[in-house]
Design an enzyme around this catalytic site. Structure first.
Site, short mmCIF file in Angstrom:
data_model
loop_
_atom_site.label_atom_id
_atom_site.label_comp_id
_atom_site.label_asym_id
_atom_site.label_seq_id
_atom_site.Cartn_x
_atom_site.Cartn_y
_atom_site.Cartn_z
N LYS A 24 -14.84 -51.17 55.74
CA LYS A 24 -14.86 -49.72 56.41
C LYS A 24 -14.68 -48.80 55.41
O LYS A 24 -14.15 -48.77 54.51
CB LYS A 24 -13.77 -49.75 57.29
CG LYS A 24 -13.56 -48.42 58.21
CD LYS A 24 -12.25 -48.51 59.08
CE LYS A 24 -11.30 -48.22 58.45
NZ LYS A 24 -10.12 -47.48 59.38
N LYS A 74 -1.45 -53.21 57.20
CA LYS A 74 -0.43 -52.20 56.44
C LYS A 74 0.68 -53.13 55.77
O LYS A 74 0.96 -52.88 54.53
CB LYS A 74 0.15 -51.26 57.09
CG LYS A 74 -0.93 -50.15 57.69
CD LYS A 74 -1.01 -48.96 56.47
CE LYS A 74 -2.11 -48.38 56.59
NZ LYS A 74 -2.73 -47.62 57.69
N LYS A 119 -11.06 -43.42 52.60
CA LYS A 119 -10.65 -42.57 51.41
C LYS A 119 -9.86 -43.50 50.66
O LYS A 119 -9.91 -43.50 49.51
CB LYS A 119 -9.71 -41.32 51.84
CG LYS A 119 -9.19 -40.56 50.74
CD LYS A 119 -8.51 -39.42 50.90
CE LYS A 119 -7.68 -38.86 50.03
NZ LYS A 119 -8.13 -37.82 49.22
P1 TYM Z 1 -7.97 -41.74 61.10
O1 TYM Z 1 -7.37 -40.69 60.54
O2 TYM Z 1 -8.05 -43.21 60.30
O3 TYM Z 1 -9.60 -41.65 61.51
C1 TYM Z 1 -9.87 -40.43 62.05
C2 TYM Z 1 -10.91 -40.76 62.99
O4 TYM Z 1 -12.19 -41.38 62.24
C3 TYM Z 1 -12.54 -42.66 62.67
N1 TYM Z 1 -13.24 -43.44 61.60
C4 TYM Z 1 -14.23 -43.99 61.48
N2 TYM Z 1 -15.13 -44.17 62.30
C5 TYM Z 1 -16.35 -44.85 61.74
N3 TYM Z 1 -16.26 -45.52 60.76
C6 TYM Z 1 -15.40 -45.32 59.77
N4 TYM Z 1 -15.60 -46.03 58.62
C7 TYM Z 1 -14.25 -44.69 60.02
N5 TYM Z 1 -12.99 -44.27 59.33
C8 TYM Z 1 -12.28 -43.23 60.29
C9 TYM Z 1 -11.32 -43.18 63.35
O5 TYM Z 1 -11.55 -44.20 64.08
C10 TYM Z 1 -10.54 -42.15 63.99
O6 TYM Z 1 -11.24 -41.71 65.13
N6 TYM Z 1 -4.62 -43.64 64.54
C11 TYM Z 1 -5.72 -42.44 64.07
C12 TYM Z 1 -5.18 -41.15 64.45
C13 TYM Z 1 -4.53 -40.88 65.65
C14 TYM Z 1 -5.29 -40.63 66.89
C15 TYM Z 1 -4.20 -40.53 68.07
C16 TYM Z 1 -6.38 -41.12 67.64
C17 TYM Z 1 -3.22 -40.42 65.89
N7 TYM Z 1 -3.12 -40.27 67.40
C18 TYM Z 1 -4.41 -40.50 69.41
C19 TYM Z 1 -6.63 -40.90 68.77
C20 TYM Z 1 -5.94 -40.73 69.75
C21 TYM Z 1 -6.16 -42.64 62.65
O7 TYM Z 1 -5.31 -43.01 61.99
O8 TYM Z 1 -7.49 -42.21 62.54
#
Ligand code: TYM
Length: 332
Positions: free
Chosen positions: A195, A115, A198
């Site tokens: 990866k 980031k 969006k």
């Molecule tokens: P976020 O919003 O980026 O993504 C949501 C979930 O989707 C999974 N993911 C993917 N899995 C496989 N391939 C991909 N290309 C891909 N892109 C996204 C992410 O691994 C995630 O599981 N930090 C987290 C949000 C969060 C969270 C938490 C998760 C906040 N608090 C507590 C678990 C527990 C995030 O930004 O996910």
């Protein structure tokens, strides 16, 4: 009592097939055996969305996300579905956990370093504290299992370290949360290298139309060694093949030798994939259209979810304050 599951996702807009294959499929599956708590983490979204962009987008994004989740099979009767900022206890817990989290742990987190490169003009304090807020999310509900994609695994390692340190200082309070991955924990985007995300605009939305899905797939990169139809392919390095495996493993097994022997071209292979994805997602897309006509129901789901989440959060916070010496003791 059933063990608890927690997971969260940032309301950045509609969910894509990376989110679906990497996380949402497990969210749905785990509902059978656990008490599941799923959270739309709007506070986390504010680490990257700012000012008028945040004000204009967050509510709409929350709506898009809950529609995707419900359409994918999350059941508000079984699971708690809520928006993070509706349970303010999480920010108190973040502050309390931050007091025993060394700065050096946070500065070595890979997503923080990423980031810093991606938004050098906005390296805010919230960004550094992101994994502490994430830990607070999970442990506020004393969750033991956390379904996530592979990219979140370093965050969970850190969450376990934060928990160990807290438990060491104040006594056993929180379980150490374990990640739960799907069989496709890292889905690449249509660029075939990064990866799916969006932000990188290399994604395919779950709710895309069949035409849009096919159009995006047709622009996807395949095995770079295959320049002409007659060149033999290498399915093991081709993202289109990996997506076939995720959506229709049998078809993937059938196509792989045809690709290796150059009996099928990339265009045909992509058309087959678009068909598979559209077929697999048709029921979800249909449910989503129906749910989108029921805004009151959506509000009720999130209102009820926040209430149920708060009831758990209050109990945890009473315990945490007590353990940390923040509650006056009767001295007689
Ligand atoms: P976020 O919003 O980026 O993504 C949501 C979930 O989707 C999974 N993911 C993917 N899995 C496989 N391939 C991909 N290309 C891909 N892109 C996204 C992410 O691994 C995630 O599981 N930090 C987290 C949000 C969060 C969270 C938490 C998760 C906040 N608090 C507590 C678990 C527990 C995030 O930004 O996910």
């Amino acid at each position: 009592m059933k063990k608890r599951v927690f997971s969260g996702a940032r309301p950045t807009g509609r969910q894509h097939i990376g989110n679906y294959l990497g996380a949402i499929q497990n969210y749905v599956e785990l509902q059978k055996d656990y008490q599941c708590v799923y959270c739309i983490v709007d506070l986390h979204a504010l680490t990257t969305l700012q000012g008028s962009e945040a004000v204009d987008q967050i509510q709409q994004n929350v709506r898009e996300m809950i529609l995707d989740w419900l359409a994918a099979g999350l059941d508000p009767k079984q699971s708690i579905l809520f928006v993070q900022s509706q349970v303010p206890e999480v920010t108190e817990l973040q502050t309390l956990l931050s007091m025993s989290t060394p700065l050096s742990w946070l500065m070595r987190v890979p997503t923080f370093k990423e980031k810093v490169k991606m938004q050098p003009e906005n390296v805010n304090y919230g960004l550094l504290g992101y994994p502490v807020l994430m830990t607070a999310d999970i442990v506020l509900y004393k969750a033991e299992v956390v379904p996530v994609g592979e990219d979140q695994v370093p965050h969970l390692e850190l969450a376990r370290e934060i928990v160990r340190r807290f438990n060491g200082l104040y006594g056993d309070t929180f379980p150490e949360p374990q990640p739960k991955l799907t069989h496709a924990p890292m889905i690449l985007g249509i660029d075939g290298v990064q990866k799916m995300s969006k932000q990188l605009d290399n994604h395919i939305e779950l709710a895309a139309t069949p035409e849009e899905t096919a159009r995006r797939i047709m622009t996807a990169f395949t095995d770079p060694a295959r320049k002409r139809k007659g060149d033999p392919g290498h399915p093991e390095v081709c993202n289109i093949h990996h997506l076939h495996e995720a959506f229709q493993p049998e078809k993937a097994r059938e196509i792989a030798p045809q690709c290796r022997n150059a009996e099928i071209g990339c265009v045909e292979c992509k058309k087959l994939l678009a068909g598979e994805i559209n077929e697999a997602l048709a029921p979800l897309r249909e449910r989503r259209r129906e749910l989108a006509t029921r805004p009151r129901y959506i509000r009720e789901v999130l209102g009820d979810g926040a209430e149920r989440a708060r009831a758990i959060a209050r109990v945890t916070m009473e315990e945490v304050r007590e353990r940390m010496g923040l509650v006056a003791r009767e001295t007689g």
